[in-house]
Design a protein around this motif. Structure first.
Motif, PDB file in Angstrom:
ATOM      1  N   THR A 116      31.013  44.845  43.292  1.00  0.00           N
ATOM      2  CA  THR A 116      32.238  45.538  42.926  1.00  0.00           C
ATOM      3  C   THR A 116      33.147  44.630  42.109  1.00  0.00           C
ATOM      4  O   THR A 116      33.117  43.403  42.249  1.00  0.00           O
ATOM      5  N   THR A 117      33.940  45.231  41.256  1.00  0.00           N
ATOM      6  CA  THR A 117      34.979  44.480  40.565  1.00  0.00           C
ATOM      7  C   THR A 117      36.001  44.019  41.603  1.00  0.00           C
ATOM      8  O   THR A 117      36.446  44.837  42.414  1.00  0.00           O
ATOM      9  N   PRO A 118      36.338  42.732  41.637  1.00  0.00           N
ATOM     10  CA  PRO A 118      37.283  42.255  42.654  1.00  0.00           C
ATOM     11  C   PRO A 118      38.581  43.065  42.669  1.00  0.00           C
ATOM     12  O   PRO A 118      39.166  43.326  41.621  1.00  0.00           O
ATOM     13  N   VAL A 119      38.980  43.484  43.837  1.00  0.00           N
ATOM     14  CA  VAL A 119      40.210  44.268  44.006  1.00  0.00           C
ATOM     15  C   VAL A 119      41.266  43.375  44.643  1.00  0.00           C
ATOM     16  O   VAL A 119      41.031  42.759  45.685  1.00  0.00           O
ATOM     17  N   VAL A 120      42.423  43.288  44.006  1.00  0.00           N
ATOM     18  CA  VAL A 120      43.530  42.500  44.565  1.00  0.00           C
ATOM     19  C   VAL A 120      44.645  43.460  44.955  1.00  0.00           C
ATOM     20  O   VAL A 120      45.205  44.156  44.107  1.00  0.00           O
ATOM     21  N   GLU A 121      44.939  43.544  46.252  1.00  0.00           N
ATOM     22  CA  GLU A 121      46.007  44.438  46.698  1.00  0.00           C
ATOM     23  C   GLU A 121      47.346  43.718  46.626  1.00  0.00           C
ATOM     24  O   GLU A 121      47.418  42.522  46.337  1.00  0.00           O
ATOM     25  N   ASN A 122      48.429  44.462  46.862  1.00  0.00           N
ATOM     26  CA  ASN A 122      49.770  43.949  46.567  1.00  0.00           C
ATOM     27  C   ASN A 122      50.180  42.757  47.427  1.00  0.00           C
ATOM     28  O   ASN A 122      51.142  42.074  47.104  1.00  0.00           O
ATOM     29  N   ARG A 123      49.476  42.495  48.502  1.00  0.00           N
ATOM     30  CA  ARG A 123      49.808  41.327  49.333  1.00  0.00           C
ATOM     31  C   ARG A 123      48.969  40.108  48.949  1.00  0.00           C
ATOM     32  O   ARG A 123      48.979  39.099  49.646  1.00  0.00           O
ATOM     33  N   GLY A 124      48.259  40.215  47.834  1.00  0.00           N
ATOM     34  CA  GLY A 124      47.534  39.054  47.322  1.00  0.00           C
ATOM     35  C   GLY A 124      46.160  38.847  47.922  1.00  0.00           C
ATOM     36  O   GLY A 124      45.580  37.775  47.754  1.00  0.00           O
ATOM     37  N   ARG A 125      45.636  39.832  48.583  1.00  0.00           N
ATOM     38  CA  ARG A 125      44.291  39.698  49.159  1.00  0.00           C
ATOM     39  C   ARG A 125      43.256  40.258  48.184  1.00  0.00           C
ATOM     40  O   ARG A 125      43.420  41.332  47.633  1.00  0.00           O
ATOM     41  N   LEU A 126      42.178  39.498  48.013  1.00  0.00           N
ATOM     42  CA  LEU A 126      41.118  39.854  47.079  1.00  0.00           C
ATOM     43  C   LEU A 126      39.907  40.358  47.851  1.00  0.00           C
ATOM     44  O   LEU A 126      39.429  39.696  48.778  1.00  0.00           O
ATOM     45  N   TYR A 127      39.397  41.533  47.448  1.00  0.00           N
ATOM     46  CA  TYR A 127      38.262  42.165  48.119  1.00  0.00           C
ATOM     47  C   TYR A 127      37.075  42.207  47.156  1.00  0.00           C
ATOM     48  O   TYR A 127      37.220  42.582  45.995  1.00  0.00           O
ATOM     49  N   LYS A 128      35.899  41.859  47.661  1.00  0.00           N
ATOM     50  CA  LYS A 128      34.703  41.963  46.832  1.00  0.00           C
ATOM     51  C   LYS A 128      33.481  42.220  47.711  1.00  0.00           C
ATOM     52  O   LYS A 128      33.217  41.484  48.655  1.00  0.00           O
ATOM     53  N   ALA A 129      32.744  43.294  47.368  1.00  0.00           N
ATOM     54  CA  ALA A 129      31.489  43.611  48.056  1.00  0.00           C
ATOM     55  C   ALA A 129      30.334  43.331  47.110  1.00  0.00           C
ATOM     56  O   ALA A 129      30.453  43.497  45.888  1.00  0.00           O
ATOM     57  N   GLU A 130      29.198  42.908  47.659  1.00  0.00           N
ATOM     58  CA  GLU A 130      28.064  42.532  46.814  1.00  0.00           C
ATOM     59  C   GLU A 130      26.751  42.864  47.513  1.00  0.00           C
ATOM     60  O   GLU A 130      26.600  42.689  48.721  1.00  0.00           O
ATOM     61  N   LYS A 131      25.804  43.364  46.699  1.00  0.00           N
ATOM     62  CA  LYS A 131      24.447  43.623  47.166  1.00  0.00           C
ATOM     63  C   LYS A 131      23.548  42.543  46.580  1.00  0.00           C
ATOM     64  O   LYS A 131      23.360  42.471  45.370  1.00  0.00           O
ATOM     65  N   LEU A 132      23.001  41.709  47.430  1.00  0.00           N
ATOM     66  CA  LEU A 132      22.218  40.568  46.976  1.00  0.00           C
ATOM     67  C   LEU A 132      20.750  40.942  46.811  1.00  0.00           C
ATOM     68  O   LEU A 132      20.282  41.967  47.301  1.00  0.00           O
ATOM     69  N   ALA A 133      20.008  40.093  46.100  1.00  0.00           N
ATOM     70  CA  ALA A 133      18.569  40.302  45.956  1.00  0.00           C
ATOM     71  C   ALA A 133      17.935  40.309  47.346  1.00  0.00           C
ATOM     72  O   ALA A 133      18.212  39.444  48.169  1.00  0.00           O
ATOM     73  N   GLY A 134      17.073  41.283  47.573  1.00  0.00           N
ATOM     74  CA  GLY A 134      16.461  41.397  48.883  1.00  0.00           C
ATOM     75  C   GLY A 134      17.154  42.410  49.769  1.00  0.00           C
ATOM     76  O   GLY A 134      16.644  42.756  50.831  1.00  0.00           O
ATOM     77  N   GLY A 135      18.343  42.876  49.339  1.00  0.00           N
ATOM     78  CA  GLY A 135      19.019  43.927  50.081  1.00  0.00           C
ATOM     79  C   GLY A 135      20.158  43.488  50.970  1.00  0.00           C
ATOM     80  O   GLY A 135      20.827  44.324  51.578  1.00  0.00           O
ATOM     81  N   ASP A 136      20.390  42.169  51.092  1.00  0.00           N
ATOM     82  CA  ASP A 136      21.506  41.714  51.913  1.00  0.00           C
ATOM     83  C   ASP A 136      22.834  42.213  51.343  1.00  0.00           C
ATOM     84  O   ASP A 136      23.009  42.293  50.133  1.00  0.00           O
ATOM     85  N   ILE A 137      23.763  42.528  52.235  1.00  0.00           N
ATOM     86  CA  ILE A 137      25.076  43.035  51.853  1.00  0.00           C
ATOM     87  C   ILE A 137      26.157  42.071  52.335  1.00  0.00           C
ATOM     88  O   ILE A 137      26.139  41.637  53.494  1.00  0.00           O
ATOM     89  N   THR A 138      27.095  41.732  51.439  1.00  0.00           N
ATOM     90  CA  THR A 138      28.221  40.888  51.835  1.00  0.00           C
ATOM     91  C   THR A 138      29.523  41.530  51.392  1.00  0.00           C
ATOM     92  O   THR A 138      29.556  42.278  50.417  1.00  0.00           O
ATOM     93  N   LEU A 139      30.571  41.229  52.120  1.00  0.00           N
ATOM     94  CA  LEU A 139      31.915  41.645  51.722  1.00  0.00           C
ATOM     95  C   LEU A 139      32.891  40.555  52.146  1.00  0.00           C
ATOM     96  O   LEU A 139      32.887  40.133  53.307  1.00  0.00           O
ATOM     97  N   GLN A 140      33.683  40.092  51.198  1.00  0.00           N
ATOM     98  CA  GLN A 140      34.633  39.019  51.452  1.00  0.00           C
ATOM     99  C   GLN A 140      36.051  39.488  51.138  1.00  0.00           C
ATOM    100  O   GLN A 140      36.272  40.205  50.165  1.00  0.00           O
TER     101      GLN A 140
END
Length: 264
Positions: A116-140
């Motif tokens: 996903t395109t990094p999302v920055v909300e109004n309190r300065g928090r950055l969200y990013k979800a990613e699907k890695l090779a092999g199918g692993d899913i991460t969200l930071q």
């Protein structure tokens, strides 16, 4: 487990005695198509063959792309029946109104969005979800106002919404933060449905009375999946065999017939 479609049997038996209904003609057209793709790929599993049909340059899909891109008599006929099929599916949802088969909402390929395109909300928090090779899913979730410190971190070996929502429920995130995180997670769903009907009239693929996205490659994949889904609903007796429901197999039959002419 009892077959939930057992009540359809008598209606199907009556219809099977007719030589003119288009559901039967669709089945008859599918038989040589089935024989061709099994021989072509040397694979007996229908789903695997269909996925191959959607991804390589076989005669079946190449003919469809050619019909979508040209405007001779054969192409006009093909487009007429494709538009007619979509109109019939709009009028008579199969299998039901909750999960209709339609080019408006169809899963025909794995979601190409890997990150996903990094999302920055109004309190300065950055969200990013990613699907890695092999199918692993991460969200930071990082705090941009505090040296990118980690606010929340999620990782799993596959896309599994229940597992993710359970992780969110046990986090210290606010309801708003959970909502943003969930939207990011949904964006990388490998099985997201897509809409092939174009929004507007510019840069579209004109198919008789409907506008599709201007991408014959993707449209061909979606149509193959659509025909296969209709085949499954019919072969498994999963639809109520009413005159309205079965009317979708008239255009489906003519579409399939026109695509079988050049297969080798």
């Amino acid at each position: 487990m009892p077959n939930q479609f057992f009540g359809h049997i008598n209606k199907w038996l009556l219809l099977s005695q007719s030589d003119t209904d288009f559901a039967s003609l669709f089945v008859r057209a599918w038989i040589p198509f089935n024989a061709w793709y099994v021989n072509h790929y040397q694979i007996t599993r229908d789903r695997e063959c269909i996925d191959n049909l959607k991804s390589d340059n076989n005669h079946f899909r190449s003919r469809m792309i050619a019909l979508l891109q040209t405007n001779d008599d054969a192409a006009q006929e093909f487009k007429y029946y494709l538009a007619k099929l979509q109109r019939r599916l709009d009028m008579y949802p199969i299998p039901d109104a909750v999960n209709p088969i339609s080019l408006r909402s169809i899963y025909y390929r794995e979601n190409p969005i890997m990150s996903t395109t990094p999302v920055v909300e109004n309190r300065g928090r950055l969200y990013k979800a990613e699907k890695l090779a092999g199918g692993d899913i991460t969200l930071q979730i990082l705090n941009k106002n505090n040296n990118n410190n980690t606010v929340y971190s999620y990782s799993h070996n596959k896309y599994e919404p229940t597992h993710f929502l359970n992780s969110l429920a046990h986090s210290n995130l606010s309801n708003n933060q959970r909502g943003v995180a969930e939207r990011c997670y949904l964006e990388i769903n490998p099985k997201v449905k897509e809409n092939l009907i174009a929004d507007g009239n510019r840069n579209v693929l004109r198919i008789h009375t409907i506008n599709l996205i201007n991408n014959p490659n993707l449209v061909s994949q979606a149509v193959i999946e659509l025909l296969y889904t209709l085949r499954n609903k019919l072969f498994h007796g999963e639809i109520q065999p009413t005159r309205q429901n079965l009317s979708v197999y008239e255009p489906a039959y003519f579409i399939l017939r026109s695509l079988l002419k050049d297969i080798q």
